[in-house]
Design a protein around this motif. Sequence first.
Motif, PDB file in Angstrom:
ATOM      1  N   TYR A 159       5.303   2.229   9.961  1.00 12.02           N
ATOM      2  CA  TYR A 159       6.573   2.807   9.508  1.00 12.02           C
ATOM      3  C   TYR A 159       7.733   2.179  10.296  1.00 12.02           C
ATOM      4  O   TYR A 159       7.520   1.418  11.240  1.00 12.02           O
ATOM      5  CB  TYR A 159       6.531   4.333   9.684  1.00 12.02           C
ATOM      6  CG  TYR A 159       5.505   5.002   8.790  1.00 12.02           C
ATOM      7  CD1 TYR A 159       5.898   5.766   7.692  1.00 12.02           C
ATOM      8  CD2 TYR A 159       4.134   4.848   9.018  1.00 12.02           C
ATOM      9  CE1 TYR A 159       4.965   6.374   6.860  1.00 12.02           C
ATOM     10  CE2 TYR A 159       3.194   5.451   8.195  1.00 12.02           C
ATOM     11  CZ  TYR A 159       3.607   6.208   7.117  1.00 12.02           C
ATOM     12  OH  TYR A 159       2.678   6.800   6.297  1.00 12.02           O
TER      13      TYR A 159
ATOM     14  N   ASP B  41      -1.242  10.983   9.180  1.00 14.48           N
ATOM     15  CA  ASP B  41      -0.119  10.745   8.256  1.00 14.48           C
ATOM     16  C   ASP B  41       0.098  11.895   7.272  1.00 14.48           C
ATOM     17  O   ASP B  41       0.996  11.829   6.429  1.00 14.48           O
ATOM     18  CB  ASP B  41      -0.297   9.403   7.519  1.00 14.48           C
ATOM     19  CG  ASP B  41      -1.349   9.473   6.433  1.00 14.48           C
ATOM     20  OD1 ASP B  41      -2.183  10.398   6.452  1.00 14.48           O
ATOM     21  OD2 ASP B  41      -1.339   8.598   5.558  1.00 14.48           O
ATOM     22  N   ARG B  42      -0.695  12.978   7.377  1.00 13.42           N
ATOM     23  CA  ARG B  42      -0.492  14.120   6.473  1.00 13.42           C
ATOM     24  C   ARG B  42       0.624  15.045   6.948  1.00 13.42           C
ATOM     25  O   ARG B  42       1.017  15.975   6.255  1.00 13.42           O
ATOM     26  CB  ARG B  42      -1.793  14.923   6.345  1.00 13.42           C
ATOM     27  CG  ARG B  42      -2.843  14.226   5.493  1.00 13.42           C
ATOM     28  CD  ARG B  42      -4.149  15.007   5.497  1.00 13.42           C
ATOM     29  NE  ARG B  42      -4.740  15.034   6.835  1.00 13.42           N
ATOM     30  CZ  ARG B  42      -5.286  16.109   7.385  1.00 13.42           C
ATOM     31  NH1 ARG B  42      -5.320  17.250   6.755  1.00 13.42           N
ATOM     32  NH2 ARG B  42      -5.802  16.037   8.603  1.00 13.42           N
TER      33      ARG B  42
ATOM     34  N   LEU C 157       0.845  -1.193   0.000  1.00 12.07           N
ATOM     35  CA  LEU C 157       0.000   0.000   0.000  1.00 12.07           C
ATOM     36  C   LEU C 157       0.885   1.249   0.000  1.00 12.07           C
ATOM     37  O   LEU C 157       1.591   1.503   0.980  1.00 12.07           O
ATOM     38  CB  LEU C 157      -0.905  -0.010   1.240  1.00 12.07           C
ATOM     39  CG  LEU C 157      -1.851  -1.216   1.348  1.00 12.07           C
ATOM     40  CD1 LEU C 157      -2.469  -1.311   2.734  1.00 12.07           C
ATOM     41  CD2 LEU C 157      -2.934  -1.144   0.282  1.00 12.07           C
TER      42      LEU C 157
ATOM     43  N   LEU D  94       3.826   0.369   2.437  1.00 15.33           N
ATOM     44  CA  LEU D  94       3.547  -0.475   3.601  1.00 15.33           C
ATOM     45  C   LEU D  94       3.003  -1.819   3.134  1.00 15.33           C
ATOM     46  O   LEU D  94       2.325  -1.899   2.107  1.00 15.33           O
ATOM     47  CB  LEU D  94       2.527   0.201   4.513  1.00 15.33           C
ATOM     48  CG  LEU D  94       2.916   1.560   5.082  1.00 15.33           C
ATOM     49  CD1 LEU D  94       1.837   2.049   6.041  1.00 15.33           C
ATOM     50  CD2 LEU D  94       4.247   1.488   5.793  1.00 15.33           C
TER      51      LEU D  94
ATOM     52  N   ARG E  59       2.041   4.943   0.539  1.00 15.58           N
ATOM     53  CA  ARG E  59       1.652   5.975   1.499  1.00 15.58           C
ATOM     54  C   ARG E  59       2.362   7.280   1.178  1.00 15.58           C
ATOM     55  O   ARG E  59       3.362   7.291   0.464  1.00 15.58           O
ATOM     56  CB  ARG E  59       2.029   5.537   2.927  1.00 15.58           C
ATOM     57  CG  ARG E  59       1.150   4.423   3.460  1.00 15.58           C
ATOM     58  CD  ARG E  59      -0.283   4.910   3.663  1.00 15.58           C
ATOM     59  NE  ARG E  59      -1.189   3.856   4.102  1.00 15.58           N
ATOM     60  CZ  ARG E  59      -2.044   3.195   3.313  1.00 15.58           C
ATOM     61  NH1 ARG E  59      -2.098   3.469   2.026  1.00 15.58           N
ATOM     62  NH2 ARG E  59      -2.857   2.283   3.793  1.00 15.58           N
ATOM     63  N   ARG E  60       1.843   8.374   1.759  1.00 14.59           N
ATOM     64  CA  ARG E  60       2.490   9.682   1.580  1.00 14.59           C
ATOM     65  C   ARG E  60       3.970   9.594   1.935  1.00 14.59           C
ATOM     66  O   ARG E  60       4.333   8.832   2.820  1.00 14.59           O
ATOM     67  CB  ARG E  60       1.861  10.705   2.515  1.00 14.59           C
ATOM     68  CG  ARG E  60       0.460  11.096   2.132  1.00 14.59           C
ATOM     69  CD  ARG E  60       0.000  12.233   3.022  1.00 14.59           C
ATOM     70  NE  ARG E  60      -1.264  12.771   2.543  1.00 14.59           N
ATOM     71  CZ  ARG E  60      -2.455  12.266   2.868  1.00 14.59           C
ATOM     72  NH1 ARG E  60      -2.520  11.241   3.697  1.00 14.59           N
ATOM     73  NH2 ARG E  60      -3.546  12.788   2.386  1.00 14.59           N
TER      74      ARG E  60
ATOM     75  N   CYS F 148       4.740   8.629  11.093  1.00 13.80           N
ATOM     76  CA  CYS F 148       4.640   8.846   9.644  1.00 13.80           C
ATOM     77  C   CYS F 148       5.696   9.801   9.083  1.00 13.80           C
ATOM     78  O   CYS F 148       5.516  10.374   8.007  1.00 13.80           O
ATOM     79  CB  CYS F 148       3.233   9.292   9.223  1.00 13.80           C
ATOM     80  SG  CYS F 148       1.931   8.251   9.913  1.00 13.80           S
TER      81      CYS F 148
ATOM     82  N   ASN G 234       0.304  -3.844   8.217  1.00  6.99           N
ATOM     83  CA  ASN G 234       1.535  -3.036   8.169  1.00  6.99           C
ATOM     84  C   ASN G 234       2.688  -3.685   8.932  1.00  6.99           C
ATOM     85  O   ASN G 234       3.501  -2.991   9.537  1.00  6.99           O
ATOM     86  CB  ASN G 234       1.286  -1.627   8.721  1.00  6.99           C
ATOM     87  CG  ASN G 234       0.257  -0.883   7.907  1.00  6.99           C
ATOM     88  OD1 ASN G 234       0.045  -1.194   6.749  1.00  6.99           O
ATOM     89  ND2 ASN G 234      -0.391   0.082   8.513  1.00  6.99           N
TER      90      ASN G 234
ATOM     91  N   GLY H  55       1.659   2.994  12.817  1.00  8.80           N
ATOM     92  CA  GLY H  55       1.229   3.277  11.448  1.00  8.80           C
ATOM     93  C   GLY H  55       1.900   2.353  10.441  1.00  8.80           C
ATOM     94  O   GLY H  55       1.603   2.427   9.250  1.00  8.80           O
TER      95      GLY H  55
ATOM     96  N   GLU I  86      -9.395   1.601  -0.692  1.00 11.98           N
ATOM     97  CA  GLU I  86      -8.359   1.563  -1.730  1.00 11.98           C
ATOM     98  C   GLU I  86      -8.229   0.135  -2.242  1.00 11.98           C
ATOM     99  O   GLU I  86      -8.647  -0.823  -1.585  1.00 11.98           O
ATOM    100  CB  GLU I  86      -7.024   2.100  -1.205  1.00 11.98           C
ATOM    101  CG  GLU I  86      -6.408   1.314  -0.080  1.00 11.98           C
ATOM    102  CD  GLU I  86      -5.119   1.960   0.434  1.00 11.98           C
ATOM    103  OE1 GLU I  86      -4.338   2.495  -0.362  1.00 11.98           O
ATOM    104  OE2 GLU I  86      -4.904   1.901   1.665  1.00 11.98           O
TER     105      GLU I  86
END
Length: 494
Positions: free
Chosen positions: A234, A154-155, A31, A39, A33-34, A186, A59, A232, A107
């Motif tokens: 990471y 996560d932004r 997946l 992940l 990610r930003r 993140c 994850n 998350g 997604e």
Amino acid sequence: MKARCLATLLVTLMCSTIHAADLTGTWRIDLPRRGGVLLHTYFVLRQQGAEVDGKVVINEGGEIPLRRAHFEGEDFVFGTDWNTDYRLHPDGDRLEVTVTYVGHGSEKATAVRVPEAAAHPPAALPLPALEPVPPNGLALTPPMGWNSWNHFGDRVDDPIIRETADALVKSGLAAAGYVYVNIDDCWESGRDARGNIVTNTKFPDMKALADYVHQRGLKLGLYSSPGPRTCGGYEGSYGHEEQDAKTYAAWGIDYLKYDWCSAGRIYPESALQAAYQKMGRALAQCGRPIVYSLCEYGMGEVWKWGPQVGANLWRTTGDIQDNWKSMSEIGFNQGRLAPYAAPGHWNDPDMLEVGNGGMTIPEYRTHFSLWCLLAAPLLAGNDLRTMSAEMLEILGNREVIALDQDPLGKQGERLAQRDGIEIWTKPLRDGGRAVGVFNRNDAARTAPFTWKELGLAAPPKEVRDLWRHVDVTPAADGYSASIAAHDVLLLRVR
Ligand code: GLA
């Protein structure tokens, strides 16, 4: 004859649909990610006829069982306790997967078969023998600042951190004591060839970011995990604790939140203290003062051993949510932990939600008042760049902040509870005390109390209402006020 044909047709259809693909095995989806991060989630499945059981390894961190698993035609569909649903559609030797984050969109990804071992956690590394880490002398009053998680998730990225640092200064919150600008999960990418932790593309230069924050008189915080993966998904610090502590020091990091997450797949709960001590020692030896914040949701009665691993604060609960129920259930249940709070060592009922939009102004006033009475860390969790005047008034109320930051460092406790009214007090260094009268009812209430009930032999000489910013003349026997639904009366008496 016709009926027999129909029955045969049905059985054939069922066999060809339900048992078309054997799902048994380990499957992986990637997946994106930003920040250019990929992940992985694994499905570990075992199929017998129309029955499938197994687990999802989300994850590479959390292992969770399948819930409500069933076939819908060819599709294998299940939910989880983590508000995520999956639909697996066989397509040759692959599965087309739809991941639905309940209430937050979905997604698609393609699952491929991988060896079973791919989903296994790494073997447990040896942990140090228990030996107290000396106190670092930091956080003599509860840490104050801001953390990215509650609003940005996560932004979070470099510009948001810079703009938040600017907003802290411009709004006056920095001058009121909010100094830590903490990047939560993140920000990580992976490791370089030497094993050094590397940021993802949202954070092009962590050292330059720390310089920017320091130039404004503020401090920068980061987040990691004793496990291989953060919550998350990471990169965590597992097996790289000393190396990461040195990297943080070189970048100019001043605060670390260390979140259990995937460590739970590797260590038993009895290893909590040793795992946290490992990073505590690494921070103590990294050559830079770094506030150490434990996040393991109160497991293993962390308040009893937090100071020994070098911690300055420890989460006492699961994650707060931006609503009255979550906030009040957490906040009003912290009284029993009062004996464990002291200068340098604080109970942490989680970060503030003030200004995130899920509560009313009285509810946010209650949230902030309660956290200050609890001598809790005050980490704002809203978007400071666009905060309303009302939210700034709450977060920036210096008279209320002074209760939290009182140098005596005592956590408040509940004194009385009746008809949905709770009276809490917190002793203060000047010999006075803070008194919070909370109305947990859904309607306004008159809430009288007596000075005697507060343990005062005589009426106090000074009574100040900290939300109205006025001195009030105390009556001889006690105090009575009407308090709106979910609101609070907050007094400082002497
Ligand atoms: C856990 C923590 C949260 C936040 C997230 C980040 O849920 O309790 O405070 O740090 O992880 O993934």
